[in-house]
Scaffold this motif. Sequence first.
Motif, PDB file in Angstrom:
ATOM      1  N   ALA A  62      -7.236 117.394  45.389  1.00 30.96           N
ATOM      2  CA  ALA A  62      -7.577 117.741  46.766  1.00 30.96           C
ATOM      3  C   ALA A  62      -6.709 116.860  47.640  1.00 30.96           C
ATOM      4  N   ARG A  63      -6.655 117.230  48.915  1.00 30.44           N
ATOM      5  CA  ARG A  63      -5.850 116.403  49.827  1.00 30.44           C
ATOM      6  C   ARG A  63      -6.561 115.087  50.122  1.00 30.44           C
ATOM      7  N   PRO A  64      -5.867 113.955  50.064  1.00 28.06           N
ATOM      8  CA  PRO A  64      -6.491 112.701  50.520  1.00 28.06           C
ATOM      9  C   PRO A  64      -6.334 112.531  52.023  1.00 28.06           C
TER      10      PRO A  64
ATOM     11  N   ASN B  37     -24.315 109.975  51.437  1.00 30.64           N
ATOM     12  CA  ASN B  37     -22.992 110.600  51.473  1.00 30.64           C
ATOM     13  C   ASN B  37     -21.903 109.577  51.170  1.00 30.64           C
ATOM     14  N   HIS B  38     -20.851 109.980  50.485  1.00 28.86           N
ATOM     15  CA  HIS B  38     -19.679 109.121  50.306  1.00 28.86           C
ATOM     16  C   HIS B  38     -18.884 109.143  51.617  1.00 28.86           C
ATOM     17  N   SER B  39     -19.391 108.385  52.574  1.00 31.76           N
ATOM     18  CA  SER B  39     -18.809 108.325  53.917  1.00 31.76           C
ATOM     19  C   SER B  39     -19.331 107.031  54.538  1.00 31.76           C
TER      20      SER B  39
ATOM     21  N   VAL C 278     -17.176 115.633  40.896  1.00 31.69           N
ATOM     22  CA  VAL C 278     -16.264 115.891  42.005  1.00 31.69           C
ATOM     23  C   VAL C 278     -15.851 114.564  42.633  1.00 31.69           C
ATOM     24  N   VAL C 279     -14.550 114.340  42.656  1.00 25.14           N
ATOM     25  CA  VAL C 279     -13.965 113.133  43.253  1.00 25.14           C
ATOM     26  C   VAL C 279     -13.300 113.492  44.595  1.00 25.14           C
ATOM     27  N   GLY C 280     -12.666 114.655  44.658  1.00 29.62           N
ATOM     28  CA  GLY C 280     -11.937 115.075  45.860  1.00 29.62           C
ATOM     29  C   GLY C 280     -12.858 115.071  47.069  1.00 29.62           C
ATOM     30  N   ASN C 281     -12.369 114.580  48.179  1.00 28.76           N
ATOM     31  CA  ASN C 281     -13.193 114.407  49.385  1.00 28.76           C
ATOM     32  C   ASN C 281     -13.234 115.623  50.294  1.00 28.76           C
ATOM     33  N   PRO C 282     -14.307 115.766  51.058  1.00 26.73           N
ATOM     34  CA  PRO C 282     -15.549 114.983  51.036  1.00 26.73           C
ATOM     35  C   PRO C 282     -16.384 115.341  49.798  1.00 26.73           C
TER      36      PRO C 282
ATOM     37  N   LEU D 262      -4.831 120.387  35.236  1.00 30.42           N
ATOM     38  CA  LEU D 262      -4.555 121.403  36.262  1.00 30.42           C
ATOM     39  C   LEU D 262      -3.796 120.796  37.429  1.00 30.42           C
ATOM     40  N   GLU D 263      -2.740 121.457  37.809  1.00 32.15           N
ATOM     41  CA  GLU D 263      -2.017 121.125  39.045  1.00 32.15           C
ATOM     42  C   GLU D 263      -1.717 122.427  39.786  1.00 32.15           C
ATOM     43  N   ILE D 264      -1.339 122.294  41.038  1.00 25.07           N
ATOM     44  CA  ILE D 264      -1.035 123.497  41.823  1.00 25.07           C
ATOM     45  C   ILE D 264       0.201 124.193  41.239  1.00 25.07           C
TER      46      ILE D 264
ATOM     47  N   GLY E  30      -1.495 113.606  40.492  1.00 26.12           N
ATOM     48  CA  GLY E  30      -1.687 112.794  41.692  1.00 26.12           C
ATOM     49  C   GLY E  30      -1.887 111.330  41.347  1.00 26.12           C
ATOM     50  N   GLN E  31      -2.142 110.530  42.393  1.00 26.64           N
ATOM     51  CA  GLN E  31      -2.227 109.079  42.139  1.00 26.64           C
ATOM     52  C   GLN E  31      -3.490 108.694  41.369  1.00 26.64           C
ATOM     53  N   ILE E  32      -4.630 109.332  41.640  1.00 26.91           N
ATOM     54  CA  ILE E  32      -5.819 109.023  40.828  1.00 26.91           C
ATOM     55  C   ILE E  32      -5.594 109.514  39.390  1.00 26.91           C
ATOM     56  N   GLY E  33      -5.028 110.704  39.273  1.00 28.59           N
ATOM     57  CA  GLY E  33      -4.747 111.243  37.932  1.00 28.59           C
ATOM     58  C   GLY E  33      -3.951 110.266  37.085  1.00 28.59           C
TER      59      GLY E  33
HETATM   60  N1  LIG Z   1     -15.047 110.112  45.837  1.00 29.34           N
HETATM   61  C1  LIG Z   1     -14.327 109.011  45.915  1.00 29.34           C
HETATM   62  O1  LIG Z   1     -14.875 107.890  45.789  1.00 29.34           O
HETATM   63  C2  LIG Z   1     -12.845 109.055  46.149  1.00 29.34           C
HETATM   64  C3  LIG Z   1     -12.218 110.249  46.406  1.00 29.34           C
HETATM   65  N2  LIG Z   1     -10.859 110.288  46.636  1.00 29.34           N
HETATM   66  C4  LIG Z   1     -10.271 111.613  46.893  1.00 29.34           C
HETATM   67  O2  LIG Z   1      -9.643 112.098  45.703  1.00 29.34           O
HETATM   68  C5  LIG Z   1      -8.686 113.097  46.057  1.00 29.34           C
HETATM   69  C6  LIG Z   1      -7.380 112.885  45.309  1.00 29.34           C
HETATM   70  O3  LIG Z   1      -6.795 111.678  45.717  1.00 29.34           O
HETATM   71  P1  LIG Z   1      -5.334 111.214  45.203  1.00 29.34           P
HETATM   72  O4  LIG Z   1      -5.189 111.393  43.729  1.00 29.34           O
HETATM   73  O5  LIG Z   1      -5.102 109.901  45.799  1.00 29.34           O
HETATM   74  O6  LIG Z   1      -4.438 112.289  45.956  1.00 29.34           O
HETATM   75  P2  LIG Z   1      -2.935 112.733  45.608  1.00 29.34           P
HETATM   76  O7  LIG Z   1      -2.436 113.498  46.791  1.00 29.34           O
HETATM   77  O8  LIG Z   1      -2.136 111.613  45.069  1.00 29.34           O
HETATM   78  O9  LIG Z   1      -3.172 113.754  44.405  1.00 29.34           O
HETATM   79  C7  LIG Z   1      -3.871 114.933  44.556  1.00 29.34           C
HETATM   80  C8  LIG Z   1      -3.261 115.927  43.574  1.00 29.34           C
HETATM   81  O10 LIG Z   1      -4.079 117.078  43.570  1.00 29.34           O
HETATM   82  C9  LIG Z   1      -3.239 118.205  43.467  1.00 29.34           C
HETATM   83  N3  LIG Z   1      -3.991 119.368  43.943  1.00 29.34           N
HETATM   84  C10 LIG Z   1      -4.201 119.760  45.225  1.00 29.34           C
HETATM   85  N4  LIG Z   1      -4.886 120.911  45.230  1.00 29.34           N
HETATM   86  C11 LIG Z   1      -5.149 121.215  43.951  1.00 29.34           C
HETATM   87  C12 LIG Z   1      -5.817 122.303  43.328  1.00 29.34           C
HETATM   88  N5  LIG Z   1      -6.361 123.295  44.040  1.00 29.34           N
HETATM   89  N6  LIG Z   1      -5.885 122.309  41.978  1.00 29.34           N
HETATM   90  C13 LIG Z   1      -5.337 121.325  41.259  1.00 29.34           C
HETATM   91  N7  LIG Z   1      -4.653 120.295  41.790  1.00 29.34           N
HETATM   92  C14 LIG Z   1      -4.585 120.243  43.122  1.00 29.34           C
HETATM   93  C15 LIG Z   1      -2.021 117.847  44.305  1.00 29.34           C
HETATM   94  O11 LIG Z   1      -0.890 118.643  43.940  1.00 29.34           O
HETATM   95  C16 LIG Z   1      -1.841 116.370  43.947  1.00 29.34           C
HETATM   96  O12 LIG Z   1      -0.985 116.196  42.844  1.00 29.34           O
HETATM   97  C17 LIG Z   1      -8.557 113.017  47.584  1.00 29.34           C
HETATM   98  O13 LIG Z   1      -9.343 114.062  48.169  1.00 29.34           O
HETATM   99  C18 LIG Z   1      -9.148 111.664  47.917  1.00 29.34           C
HETATM  100  O14 LIG Z   1      -9.626 111.601  49.233  1.00 29.34           O
HETATM  101  C19 LIG Z   1     -10.109 109.165  46.587  1.00 29.34           C
HETATM  102  C20 LIG Z   1     -10.677 107.947  46.316  1.00 29.34           C
HETATM  103  C21 LIG Z   1     -12.090 107.800  46.102  1.00 29.34           C
END
Ligand SMILES: NC(=O)C1=CN([C@@H]2O[C@H](COP(=O)(O)OP(=O)(O)OC[C@H]3O[C@@H](n4cnc5c(N)ncnc54)[C@H](O)[C@@H]3O)[C@@H](O)[C@H]2O)C=CC1
Length: 328
Positions: free
Chosen positions: A92-94, A189-191, A131-135, A42-44, A15-18
């Motif tokens: 996780a889904r953004p 909360n990160h919100s 954990v970075v994935g939201n929430p 890990l990826e899906i 993903g983009q953060i990765g």
């Molecule tokens: N806590 C924080 O400060 C921040 C959190 N985020 C969150 O981080 C998450 C990822 O963001 P992005 O990289 O931009 O999203 P993205 O959509 O570009 O990448 C997410 C990747 O995760 C993969 N993925 C989905 N389910 C998975 C699973 N069960 N196991 C392994 N891989 C899986 C997808 O295939 C995709 O490649 C989002 O939930 C976003 O909201 C983003 C910015 C800041």
Amino acid sequence: MSKTPVRVAVTGAAGQIGYALLFRIASGEMLGKDQPVILQLLEIPDEKAQKALAGVMMELEDCAFPLLAGMEAHADAMTAFKDTDYALLVGARPRGPGMERADLLAANAQIFTAQGKALNAVASRNVKVLVVGNPANTNAYIAMKSAPDLPAKNFTAMLRLDHNRAASQIAIKTGKPVSAIRKLTVWGNHSPTMYADYRFATIDGASVQAMINDQDWNANVFLPTVGKRGAAIIDARGLSSAASAANAAIDHMRDWALGTNGEWVTMGVPSNGEYGIPQDIVFGFPVTCEGGEYRIVEGLEIDAFSQTCIDKTLAELQGEQDGVRHLL
Ligand SMILES: NC(=O)C1=CN([C@@H]2O[C@H](COP(=O)(O)OP(=O)(O)OC[C@H]3O[C@@H](n4cnc5c(N)ncnc54)[C@H](O)[C@@H]3O)[C@@H](O)[C@H]2O)C=CC1
Ligand SMILES: O=C([O-])CC(=O)C(=O)O
């Protein structure tokens, strides 16, 4: 003698953060310039995602990082997390425009029950989980509750991006370098309900609150700017923040592993009742880190305005927690 490699699992690796994260981990920015790493990615289990991951791995290879001691692609958390010392749960889904992070709960919660169970089964007993994935707070809570054999304190959520955003806004407001700011924190909360708090902050020993001396700016400019920064970036970029999120993840893990020399940073960590936050709520607190452990800064005075802010962000987290009770 060179150090033994440690295992670092990263989910959502394609993903983009990765893409903004992996190269920095492999170059030693997260765990030190003398610490070899093995990346367990890990990826899906989807052809397109796995192909994209293979491409990222080709690029990692092409960097010839001296500290990259190994690299594996996985489509199953049970193999990706085997013996891992660090786990960055990014996948996780953004959210998109007009959504709140909590709207992602339904889509993302199940990821964190499955990954918590997998960590419980196969990770190092000392694994440090971010954990970075939201929430992020509630996902960390779900993962922690799904891993009863691991210490709860090993599960953390990313509030560091909010902390860094707050520091930059204060640097701009005071005209002082960001590196001079000490004792800043973000509660909760990160919100948008997060409470970025500079009441204790200092610059060169002087009080930031006295320097700014403007409660109207605090309540009506600073807090909304920091709290809604994620949405502002989505509005501007059409995509959620990635490079700054990856940077915050590096900061969080580096400080946890290598220490903060007594300086405060913000981490989302399970409460032990500090500041009246109920046990196990994953909450942004001021912490210091030493010897691979974080410690919540205790004994800070909470004034009436701050208590109102803390109560609001706590109530939101409790609501999120109620919404996922059926999964735990
Ligand atoms: N806590 C924080 O400060 C921040 C959190 N985020 C969150 O981080 C998450 C990822 O963001 P992005 O990289 O931009 O999203 P993205 O959509 O570009 O990448 C997410 C990747 O995760 C993969 N993925 C989905 N389910 C998975 C699973 N069960 N196991 C392994 N891989 C899986 C997808 O295939 C995709 O490649 C989002 O939930 C976003 O909201 C983003 C910015 C800041
Ligand atoms: O706002 C979002 O959805 C992404 C994120 O968590 C942030 O940038 O703080």
